[in-house]
Write an enzyme that holds these catalytic residues in place. Structure first.
Site, PDB file in Angstrom:
ATOM      1  CG  HIS A 195      52.568  31.801 126.668  1.00  0.00           C
ATOM      2  ND1 HIS A 195      51.432  31.568 127.297  1.00  0.00           N
ATOM      3  CD2 HIS A 195      52.578  30.500 125.932  1.00  0.00           C
ATOM      4  CE1 HIS A 195      50.606  30.653 127.316  1.00  0.00           C
ATOM      5  NE2 HIS A 195      51.262  30.058 126.227  1.00  0.00           N
ATOM      6  CG  HIS A 198      47.340  28.751 128.337  1.00  0.00           C
ATOM      7  ND1 HIS A 198      47.239  28.689 126.979  1.00  0.00           N
ATOM      8  CD2 HIS A 198      46.353  29.467 128.523  1.00  0.00           C
ATOM      9  CE1 HIS A 198      46.629  29.567 126.519  1.00  0.00           C
ATOM     10  NE2 HIS A 198      45.765  30.110 127.585  1.00  0.00           N
ATOM     11  CE1 TYR A 200      53.345  24.824 128.461  1.00  0.00           C
ATOM     12  CE2 TYR A 200      51.426  26.469 128.004  1.00  0.00           C
ATOM     13  CZ  TYR A 200      52.029  25.019 127.728  1.00  0.00           C
ATOM     14  OH  TYR A 200      51.615  24.250 127.152  1.00  0.00           O
TER      15      TYR A 200
HETATM   16  C1  FMN Z   1      46.794  23.828 118.156  1.00  0.00           C
HETATM   17  C2  FMN Z   1      46.916  24.798 119.312  1.00  0.00           C
HETATM   18  C3  FMN Z   1      48.123  25.499 119.752  1.00  0.00           C
HETATM   19  C4  FMN Z   1      47.801  26.245 120.734  1.00  0.00           C
HETATM   20  N1  FMN Z   1      49.134  26.960 121.057  1.00  0.00           N
HETATM   21  C5  FMN Z   1      49.084  27.962 122.203  1.00  0.00           C
HETATM   22  C6  FMN Z   1      50.179  28.831 122.255  1.00  0.00           C
HETATM   23  O1  FMN Z   1      51.440  28.542 121.945  1.00  0.00           O
HETATM   24  N2  FMN Z   1      50.302  29.740 123.133  1.00  0.00           N
HETATM   25  C7  FMN Z   1      49.001  30.309 123.558  1.00  0.00           C
HETATM   26  O2  FMN Z   1      48.967  31.085 124.533  1.00  0.00           O
HETATM   27  N3  FMN Z   1      47.680  29.439 123.518  1.00  0.00           N
HETATM   28  C8  FMN Z   1      47.980  28.434 122.594  1.00  0.00           C
HETATM   29  N4  FMN Z   1      46.783  27.642 122.233  1.00  0.00           N
HETATM   30  C9  FMN Z   1      45.361  28.427 122.756  1.00  0.00           C
HETATM   31  C10 FMN Z   1      44.837  29.317 121.615  1.00  0.00           C
HETATM   32  O3  FMN Z   1      45.694  30.505 121.663  1.00  0.00           O
HETATM   33  C11 FMN Z   1      43.445  29.873 121.935  1.00  0.00           C
HETATM   34  O4  FMN Z   1      43.409  30.723 123.284  1.00  0.00           O
HETATM   35  C12 FMN Z   1      42.676  28.659 121.931  1.00  0.00           C
HETATM   36  O5  FMN Z   1      42.689  27.887 120.985  1.00  0.00           O
HETATM   37  C13 FMN Z   1      41.179  29.232 122.173  1.00  0.00           C
HETATM   38  O6  FMN Z   1      40.762  29.760 121.040  1.00  0.00           O
HETATM   39  P1  FMN Z   1      39.696  29.101 119.803  1.00  0.00           P
HETATM   40  O7  FMN Z   1      38.464  28.592 120.814  1.00  0.00           O
HETATM   41  O8  FMN Z   1      39.517  29.977 118.947  1.00  0.00           O
HETATM   42  O9  FMN Z   1      40.573  27.947 119.119  1.00  0.00           O
HETATM   43  C14 FMN Z   1      46.827  26.692 121.374  1.00  0.00           C
HETATM   44  C15 FMN Z   1      45.455  26.426 120.762  1.00  0.00           C
HETATM   45  C16 FMN Z   1      45.564  25.208 119.859  1.00  0.00           C
HETATM   46  C17 FMN Z   1      44.274  24.940 119.142  1.00  0.00           C
END
Ligand code: FMN
Length: 391
Positions: A195, A198, A200
């Site tokens: 990771h 974002h 982190y």
């Molecule tokens: C509930 C939730 C938790 C997420 N947790 C992570 C995470 O642990 N690691 C990460 O890289 N992105 C995380 N994301 C981002 C998602 O991996 C993804 O990039 C983002 O939701 C956009 O995709 P979508 O539009 O299809 O939802 C999270 C998103 C959501 C909605």
């Protein structure tokens, strides 16, 4: 009428009307193709995006987590990237309900997840995570440890509220990523995702906004990528040569959605090249909307540029199948269904290799099966209530 659309041929025009049957054929032809990441063959092009769920008390994924992932693998998801899981360093995380990728009980839980996903026909990699300076106000780290980062800065702060990492910290955290990667291979996972996105820890090094170091880990983009490259190299050295190493990165940061690592393709190449040389097999380029061009004078999105600049496998993500950004989900907002034409156009042009799907797969465990089968009329709008359950 078009009965057959050869993969790799761009036949779309805004004036062509396609029948539902043609659209279904095109989706299946493009998305049902296997993909290769180093020694791994992913059965199709649909990945589940990593999503933190906080349903693992004590950091241990239980039976509900096993069935949550395996249900999606059995219904057509080719590659599951797990929710972020903490690596084995005291400063890595904050919540006792986020799963960890170290510790006997925790890894035993994960082994069951991998086994069940394989039984369903899917492949799976854990997302290895260290949160660095991103901590919620008032929350205590778990276990209690000081917040650390490249310069001890939270996003948007000018004065440190945490500790700038020492060389010892850096070495320990690099070692923790490598240990978790070794564990992933040992317990039957198909690869790992680091990771680096974002805002982190790893991204805090990549981004000048949080990295003010004056040693070898700070300065120009290549120096800022040194920590990430050392993690990749350590992981690469620890696992088998054909074991896939995926690196997720983003321009945007938590609490700074307009932040950018790179303003030009040249700047992006400076960041990605050292990571590719260190052993990354695939990049997961995190955006909120996959159809937005990343730089001027080209329609390529971030994954498209990543593939072009590095020659590596690229995974795109961001509002696949949905109209409305993921961050709104945390304020309870839903999203309506969005067609896949633009996504498939881009796949036809080989802009990227895999497509990661977040909310649509949270909402509907059978999303991939429906899309691969052309059952688009069965896709439902996204309801943010799905955040509250592990169904
Ligand atoms: C509930 C939730 C938790 C997420 N947790 C992570 C995470 O642990 N690691 C990460 O890289 N992105 C995380 N994301 C981002 C998602 O991996 C993804 O990039 C983002 O939701 C956009 O995709 P979508 O539009 O299809 O939802 C999270 C998103 C959501 C909605």
């Amino acid at each position: 009428m078009r009965a057959h659309i050869p993969v790799g041929t761009h036949l779309r025009s805004p004036h062509v009307t396609v029948t539902p049957a043609e659209a279904a054929t095109r989706a299946a032809q493009l998305l049902a193709r296997p993909a290769t990441i180093n020694g791994l063959t992913v059965p199709n092009r649909i990945a589940m995006a990593p999503m933190t769920r906080m349903f693992s008390p004590g950091g241990v994924p239980g039976e509900d987590v096993v069935s949550y992932y395996s249900r999606r693998a059995a219904a057509g998801v080719g590659l599951i990237v797990t929710e972020g899981t903490y690596v084995g360093h005291d400063s890595a995380g904050q919540s006792d309900r986020v799963p960890r990728f170290h510790g006997e009980e925790q890894l035993a839980g994960w082994a069951k997840v991998a086994e069940a996903v394989h039984a369903g026909g899917g492949t799976i990699v854990p997302q290895l995570w260290h949160i660095g300076m991103v901590r919620k106000a008032g929350d205590q780290p778990f276990p209690e440890a000081p917040a650390v980062g490249p310069s001890g800065l939270r996003i948007g702060e000018d004065e440190p509220t945490g500790r700038a990492m020492t060389q010892r910290d850096l070495d320990d955290v690099i070692g923790a990523f490598a240990e978790s990667a070794a564990a992933a291979e040992r317990i039957g996972f198909d690869g790992v995702e680091i990771h680096g996105a974002h805002g982190y820890l790893v991204d805090q090094f990549l981004w000048a906004g949080t990295n003010r170091r004056t040693d070898a880990y700070g300065g120009d983009p290549v120096s800022r990528a040194k920590f990430a490259a050392e993690i990749v190299a350590a992981v690469r050295e620890t696992v088998s040569p054909d074991f896939p190493v995926i690196f997720r990165y983003s321009q945007w940061k938590q609490e700074a959605y307009d932040a950018r690592l790179a303003e030009t393709p040249e700047e992006l190449e400076a960041v990605l090249a050292p990571l590719a040389s260190a052993g990354v097999d695939a990049f997961h380029a995190s955006t909120r909307r996959y159809w937005v061009p990343e730089f001027e004078d080209s329609d390529l999105n971030l994954a498209g540029w990543t593939k072009k600049l590095t020659g590596k496998t690229a995974i795109t993500v961001g509002s696949v199948g949905l109209d409305g950004d993921f961050d709104k989900a945390f304020q309870g907002e839903g999203a309506s269904v969005r067609g896949l034409d633009n996504l498939l156009d881009r796949m036809e042009r080989d802009e990227f290799d895999l497509v990661a799907v977040g909310r649509a797969l949270l909402q509907d465990p059978r999303w991939a099966e429906k899309v691969l089968g052309g059952r688009f009329d069965e896709l439902a709008p996204y309801d943010a209530a799905s955040l509250k359950t592990l169904s």
